[in-house]
Motif scaffolding. Structure first.
Motif, PDB file in Angstrom:
ATOM      1  N   TYR A 421       0.837  -1.199   0.000  1.00 50.84           N
ATOM      2  CA  TYR A 421       0.000   0.000   0.000  1.00 50.84           C
ATOM      3  C   TYR A 421       0.869   1.245   0.000  1.00 50.84           C
ATOM      4  O   TYR A 421       1.843   1.334   0.767  1.00 50.84           O
ATOM      5  CB  TYR A 421      -0.935  -0.003   1.221  1.00 50.84           C
ATOM      6  N   ASP A 422       0.502   2.207  -0.846  1.00 49.80           N
ATOM      7  CA  ASP A 422       1.303   3.422  -0.986  1.00 49.80           C
ATOM      8  C   ASP A 422       1.019   4.412   0.144  1.00 49.80           C
ATOM      9  O   ASP A 422       0.267   4.118   1.084  1.00 49.80           O
ATOM     10  CB  ASP A 422       1.090   4.061  -2.360  1.00 49.80           C
ATOM     11  N   ASP A 423       1.574   5.617   0.005  1.00 46.62           N
ATOM     12  CA  ASP A 423       1.496   6.609   1.076  1.00 46.62           C
ATOM     13  C   ASP A 423       0.087   7.165   1.285  1.00 46.62           C
ATOM     14  O   ASP A 423      -0.146   7.898   2.256  1.00 46.62           O
ATOM     15  CB  ASP A 423       2.454   7.768   0.780  1.00 46.62           C
ATOM     16  N   SER A 424      -0.826   6.868   0.378  1.00 43.86           N
ATOM     17  CA  SER A 424      -2.203   7.349   0.583  1.00 43.86           C
ATOM     18  C   SER A 424      -2.916   6.561   1.680  1.00 43.86           C
ATOM     19  O   SER A 424      -3.990   6.956   2.128  1.00 43.86           O
ATOM     20  CB  SER A 424      -2.997   7.254  -0.724  1.00 43.86           C
ATOM     21  N   TRP A 425      -2.307   5.449   2.082  1.00 36.33           N
ATOM     22  CA  TRP A 425      -2.867   4.633   3.159  1.00 36.33           C
ATOM     23  C   TRP A 425      -2.109   4.910   4.461  1.00 36.33           C
ATOM     24  O   TRP A 425      -0.885   4.940   4.481  1.00 36.33           O
ATOM     25  CB  TRP A 425      -2.742   3.146   2.839  1.00 36.33           C
ATOM     26  N   SER A 426      -2.861   5.115   5.519  1.00 34.52           N
ATOM     27  CA  SER A 426      -2.266   5.193   6.855  1.00 34.52           C
ATOM     28  C   SER A 426      -2.472   3.838   7.528  1.00 34.52           C
ATOM     29  O   SER A 426      -2.788   2.848   6.861  1.00 34.52           O
ATOM     30  CB  SER A 426      -2.891   6.327   7.666  1.00 34.52           C
ATOM     31  N   GLY A 427      -2.295   3.777   8.824  1.00 33.73           N
ATOM     32  CA  GLY A 427      -2.412   2.496   9.503  1.00 33.73           C
ATOM     33  C   GLY A 427      -3.145   2.609  10.823  1.00 33.73           C
ATOM     34  O   GLY A 427      -3.046   3.630  11.522  1.00 33.73           O
ATOM     35  N   MET A 428      -3.863   1.578  11.153  1.00 37.29           N
ATOM     36  CA  MET A 428      -4.572   1.506  12.432  1.00 37.29           C
ATOM     37  C   MET A 428      -3.990   0.340  13.226  1.00 37.29           C
ATOM     38  O   MET A 428      -3.800  -0.764  12.692  1.00 37.29           O
ATOM     39  CB  MET A 428      -6.066   1.272  12.191  1.00 37.29           C
ATOM     40  N   LEU A 429      -3.687   0.590  14.480  1.00 32.81           N
ATOM     41  CA  LEU A 429      -3.087  -0.433  15.331  1.00 32.81           C
ATOM     42  C   LEU A 429      -4.161  -1.324  15.942  1.00 32.81           C
ATOM     43  O   LEU A 429      -5.136  -0.830  16.515  1.00 32.81           O
ATOM     44  CB  LEU A 429      -2.267   0.221  16.437  1.00 32.81           C
ATOM     45  N   GLN A 430      -3.954  -2.632  15.812  1.00 34.97           N
ATOM     46  CA  GLN A 430      -4.886  -3.584  16.400  1.00 34.97           C
ATOM     47  C   GLN A 430      -4.151  -4.888  16.705  1.00 34.97           C
ATOM     48  O   GLN A 430      -3.326  -5.332  15.913  1.00 34.97           O
ATOM     49  CB  GLN A 430      -6.035  -3.903  15.436  1.00 34.97           C
ATOM     50  N   PRO A 431      -4.450  -5.506  17.838  1.00 39.61           N
ATOM     51  CA  PRO A 431      -4.020  -6.897  18.029  1.00 39.61           C
ATOM     52  C   PRO A 431      -4.968  -7.815  17.270  1.00 39.61           C
ATOM     53  O   PRO A 431      -6.069  -7.416  16.880  1.00 39.61           O
ATOM     54  CB  PRO A 431      -4.132  -7.082  19.547  1.00 39.61           C
TER      55      PRO A 431
END
Length: 469
Positions: A421-431
């Motif tokens: 995924y390129d820079d247009s995607w951020s990230g969400m932290l999850q276990p």
């Protein structure tokens, strides 16, 4: 008194590996073998008022004055070859016209104009690569181990290449193993100190090199991790900490032939103008992939990760600024992935062992889910927590899973997420626990599927039970 008088008195220590028996001067002068030889340099001496150079070593074959020879530094990254002439030779201080299979001093024409040193190999053109390499190994063993007992000056260490240091370390360790049962604690400590000093110098040489080469695994797209599984004979097994295999440029062409087929390949790691490329590569390999150190040329010369790149210290870093990494999880994923499908009972046992370690780490991991949003997310507090607004829309990718359930894509770190995924995607932290009731989880699903894994609810429950033990 000959031109080499007193020089050969230093060459009395036995050859660490060679089985050649030295001849006397009389026996050498009666030799009838063809004029062909290979010779490892064990010491070097300058002469006054001339550019000629005196070298000391053991000849295998027959050498005479006037012979045209090649001098090669096969242990150096920038291997140079010199064509020169043998001007004269002496045995035990006496000039001779021929020498065969014995310690001998050679005078090489214009030798001081080239980088001739301990480990250089003098030979005729008909010598094989294996014969030249064995002469190099014997010279390193005789000079640095048998004669100097690894008590090296700073000048000697500076002159050594990466390969020189590794071979000296390996031979010294082998020699110490022969007397391990009789050495005192003080002797063992002294030997460890010598090895540690050489290892520190080796690390500096590696970080200063223009390039190194590393064995990669084609299944995972990452440096292959070498680990041994030991049967404790009590129903349990132990894995040695996995290391990656580092090859200096001088040996790259040899190892490329070994690691050019099947699941392996040899890749070059360039240091770059800032001399940070190798350091950064090690940091990523240790603290993203979970490798525990490096083996330089072979497992006898292993260096722990912390000696090369210190572990990152986040003790004073706000939680929100700490990079997402899961090296303890990725380690077992890569070890499982590089194995492929086990084709023997022993490999099945190893794979089960890796899988058990993987399950123990799975429930501890906090992973990244690729995310796109419509609306603003309030700034998280210092612990990374925030409250989402009701009108916020979040998009995250899923894929067709198993058992009629979709799977959410999760990643162990930003490196793997950015592979897909390129820079247009951020990230969400999850276990995994935060998603498994609704979705299965596809972890590190990239173009290297063997490097990832698929987690369904049954496997996750097994991971929970393992982590609770």
């Amino acid at each position: 008194m000959g031109i080499f008088d007193k020089l050969l008195k230093k060459n009395t220590a036995p050859n660490v590996e060679s089985k050649i028996e030295p001849h006397t001067a009389g026996e050498a002068s009666q030799a009838t073998q063809e004029e062909s030889f290979v010779y490892g340099v064990e010491d070097v001496f300058q002469l006054r008022d001339t550019d000629d150079l005196v070298v000391v070593g053991i000849v295998k074959g027959t050498v005479k004055p006037g012979m045209a020879v090649y001098v090669s530094n096969i242990g150096d990254d920038e291997n140079s070859t010199l064509l020169t002439t043998v001007q004269g030779l002496e045995i035990q201080g006496k000039p001779v016209e021929i020498a065969t299979n014995c310690p001998v001093a050679l005078r090489l024409q214009m030798g001081s104009k080239s980088n001739i040193k301990i480990g250089s190999v003098v030979c005729t053109r008909d010598m094989s690569v294996n014969e030249v390499h064995q002469a190099y190994i014997n010279a390193i063993g005789n000079a640095y181990v048998a004669m100097r007992k690894l008590e090296l000056s700073e000048k000697e260490i500076e002159a050594m290449s990466i390969a020189d240091m590794v071979e000296a370390w390996r031979l010294f360790s082998w020699k110490q193993s022969q007397t391990a049962n009789t050495d005192s604690d003080a002797d063992k400590e002294a030997s460890r100190s010598k090895i540690e000093r050489l290892a520190e110098a080796l690390i500096a040489k590696i970080f200063d090199a223009e390039e190194i080469h590393v064995v990669y695994n084609k299944r995972t797209g990452e440096p292959h991790m070498f680990s041994r599984t030991i049967d404790r004979k009590d129903g349990t097994y132990m894995c040695t900490p996995p290391d990656i295999l580092v090859i200096p440029k001088a040996y790259a062409h040899v190892y490329a032939a070994t690691y050019s087929e099947g699941d392996y390949e040899l890749k070059k790691i360039e240091n770059g103008e800032d001399k940070k490329g190798i350091y950064n590569f090690f940091g990523s390999t240790f603290y993203l992939n979970g490798a525990c150190g490096i083996d330089v040329i072979g497992p006898q010369t292993a260096i722990d990760a912390s000696k090369l790149v210190p572990p990152p210290d986040y003790s004073n870093t706000p939680q929100i600024n700490i990079p997402v990494t899961n090296p303890d999880l990725v380690r077992w994923m890569l070890l499982m992935g590089q194995m492929g499908k086990p084709d023997s009972p022993d490999k099945e046992t190893v794979l089960k062992l890796y899988h058990n370690f993987f399950l123990r780490e799975l429930n501890k991991a906090t992973l990244l889910i690729p995310m796109k949003k419509e609306g603003e997310i309030p700034t998280p507090d210092e612990n990374g927590s925030t409250v989402l607004k009701e009108d916020l829309k979040i998009q995250f990718p899923t894929m067709k899973g198993k058992h009629e359930r979709d799977a959410v894509r999760m990643f162990t770190d930003w490196k793997r997420l950015r592979m897909e995924y390129d820079d247009s995607w951020s990230g969400m932290l999850q276990p995994v626990s935060g998603m498994i009731d609704v979705f299965d989880c596809a972890i590190n699903a990239t173009k290297y599927p063997e490097a990832g894994c698929y987690i369904d609810k049954e496997m996750y429950q097994l991971a929970v039970s393992k982590s609770e033990k």
